[in-house]
Design an enzyme around this catalytic site. Structure first.
Site, short mmCIF file in Angstrom:
data_model
loop_
_atom_site.label_atom_id
_atom_site.label_comp_id
_atom_site.label_asym_id
_atom_site.label_seq_id
_atom_site.Cartn_x
_atom_site.Cartn_y
_atom_site.Cartn_z
N THR A 1 0.73 -1.24 -0.24
CA THR A 1 0.27 0.07 0.04
C THR A 1 0.66 1.41 -0.04
O THR A 1 1.89 1.13 0.32
CB THR A 1 -0.97 0.40 1.01
OG1 THR A 1 -1.61 -1.31 1.61
CG2 THR A 1 -1.35 1.55 1.46
N GLU A 101 10.37 -3.79 -2.40
CA GLU A 101 10.79 -4.93 -1.34
C GLU A 101 11.47 -5.89 -2.70
O GLU A 101 11.10 -6.16 -3.58
CB GLU A 101 9.27 -5.94 -1.19
CG GLU A 101 8.28 -5.10 -0.30
CD GLU A 101 7.40 -5.52 0.23
OE1 GLU A 101 6.68 -6.35 -1.16
OE2 GLU A 101 6.59 -5.98 1.15
N ASN A 238 7.19 -11.49 0.39
CA ASN A 238 6.17 -11.93 0.32
C ASN A 238 5.14 -13.50 -0.31
O ASN A 238 3.70 -13.59 0.43
CB ASN A 238 5.31 -11.17 -1.54
CG ASN A 238 5.26 -9.78 -0.96
OD1 ASN A 238 4.48 -9.09 -0.66
ND2 ASN A 238 6.33 -8.92 -1.67
N THR A 243 -2.25 -12.69 4.92
CA THR A 243 -3.41 -12.24 5.29
C THR A 243 -3.93 -12.49 6.33
O THR A 243 -4.47 -13.79 6.97
CB THR A 243 -4.33 -12.52 4.18
OG1 THR A 243 -3.65 -11.67 2.93
CG2 THR A 243 -5.42 -11.56 4.64
#
Lengths: 243, 212
Positions: A1, A101, A238, A243
């Site tokens: 984000t 990243e 990642n 989540t």
């Protein structure tokens, strides 16, 4: 984000602030890509409180507020404020790319001589999102074929925006590059591939910063985009993020 | 904070700055993510007086609750009378349904309650709300609300405060992203005034903004 907050003590009322922010955003934060994914939360806000006071006149103790900047794209103050805000937003947005990243490269792609800004931006965006361009850069490979491929599948271009015989693509060393004295490394000129000096290309691709220059040769408009490479580390980060 | 920043990124972190008058900021530790036991994760940015504000938001069809709440607030106020921005990192409050909207609104209202002297103009709270972090989880809203008044008490205008605040909005970022500058305007009414502009940003992944 992506989140960003800008604060200024200049006196900018909401209508001018809103239009200035849109101009700046479309040339900065909307021109960066790390992984091609658009978040659910991206927000850029600006606050302007007008607290920078006019200098007090001799003999006066009071400090008055400066008059508000009008929402007029022809007003000199509006033009100057727009330039300041856009340049500043570009510098801030580029910091995000530098912290991508797993990123090892910071790349500026400049698409010019396009029929429209929208065409130039769409092509720059497609190059910036291409996993194969991004992995080639990580691998220090001057793989212009992948750049051309991305240009060629860019959606929603105007008729005649891309004419293969008019296309020129170069890698350009940045100002502090050890390769700067060697100038641009031309990869494709008017659709014809150049004989690439692999040793020179390897030296150029050692740099953290790189510019990709794309001339469409079909118009007079331009756009810039900033992006990073795609590394093993991105997948590691990642793959671990839950989540 | 500096010890956690990779050496290769230190050059991008400013050691000083010139910040706009009338703004104060703070970064406060909440522990939105239980594993975060020390880093600030609640940022508060405040104008000492009500100010103009504008924003652009993601065009993703799944708009997080803070996006919706902030857009509504700016529309209701027509960009006037805004007092600040309250931001948490560690949880995005995205795809969290009605409870997510209530939580985002609660953040905005609690932040605005730090300025009891502002008149009640019937337009609701005066704060832009932002969240960043994992999607699909509810905020630990009580922990956040409990720390907002502390965040208000921590407000300061120093470079250190700006840097701590920039750090508080980070997620997988490896360094805080903060810039400031001064500028002048050419119009005769502005010619002798030196203005300041400061900005902070965050982002390291899920980055391809298309804000409007």
């Amino acid at each position: 984000t992506l989140l960003a907050i800008l604060c200024t003590d200049a006196p900018v009322p909401p209508p001018a602030l809103s239009s200035l922010l849109k101009i700046a955003t479309n040339k900065s934060f909307n021109c960066i890509s790390i992984d091609g994914d658009t978040s659910t939360n991206d927000t850029l806000a600006i606050l302007a409180n007008g607290a920078a006071a006019l200098p007090s006149t001799p003999g006066s103790q009071s400090q008055d507020s400066a008059p508000a900047i009008p929402n007029d794209p022809k007003d000199p103050d509006y033009i100057a404020m727009s330039r300041v805000l856009t340049d500043f937003s570009q510098r801030l947005a580029q910091l995000v790319v530098r912290d991508g990243e797993g990123a090892t490269k910071f790349v500026e792609v400049h698409v010019h001589h396009a029929p429209s800004v929208a065409d130039a931006k769409a092509i720059a965006s497609t190059i910036a999102r291409s996993p194969l361009v991004k992995t080639a850069l990580y691998g220090k490979d001057a793989n212009w074929g992948r750049i051309l491929c991305a240009i060629g599948y860019t959606p929603n271009l105007s008729e005649g925006a891309v004419v293969p015989e008019k296309m020129t693509v170069s890698f350009v060393p940045v100002d502090n590059s050890a390769s700067r004295g060697e100038g641009a490394l031309r990869l494709l000129v008017n659709g014809e591939p150049e004989r690439v000096d692999e040793e020179r290309a390897a030296r150029l691709l050692q740099d953290e910063d790189l510019k990709i220059d794309v001339s469409l040769g079909t118009g007079m408009e331009e756009a810039k985009y900033w992006f990073c490479d795609f590394s093993h580390e991105y997948v590691t980060i990642n793959g671990d993020y839950r989540t | 904070l500096d010890s956690s920043i990779p050496e290769s990124k230190q050059k991008y972190v400013p050691t000083s700055g010139t910040y706009p008058k009338g703004f104060k900021v703070s970064g406060t530790h909440v522990g939105v993510k239980p594993a975060n036991t020390k880093f600030p994760d609640l940022a508060f940015i405040v104008s000492e007086k009500p100010c103009s504000a504008a924003a652009v938001f993601t065009t993703n069809k799944f708009q997080a609750a803070p996006v919706q709440i902030s857009r509504s607030m700016l529309e209701a106020r027509k960009g006037e009378g805004v007092r600040g921005v309250i931001i948490n990192s560690g949880c995005a409050n995205a795809v969290t349904g009605r409870r997510g909207e209530e939580d985002a609104l609660a953040m905005g209202e609690k932040a605005s309650s730090c300025f009891p002297d502002d008149p009640d103009d019937g337009l609701g709270h005066r704060s832009i709300v932002m969240s960043t972090g994992v999607i699909g989880q509810h905020l630990p809203i009580n922990k956040i609300l409990d720390r907002i008044h502390q965040a208000s008490s921590n407000l300061d205008s120093s470079h250190s405060a700006w840097l701590t605040t920039a750090r508080a909005i980070c997620t997988t970022d490896t360094f805080p992203k903060l810039l400031s500058t001064t500028f002048t305007l050419p119009g005769s009414a502005h010619r002798d005034v030196v203005y300041s502009l400061a900005g902070m940003t965050k982002g390291a992944g899920m980055i391809h903004p298309n804000m409007a």
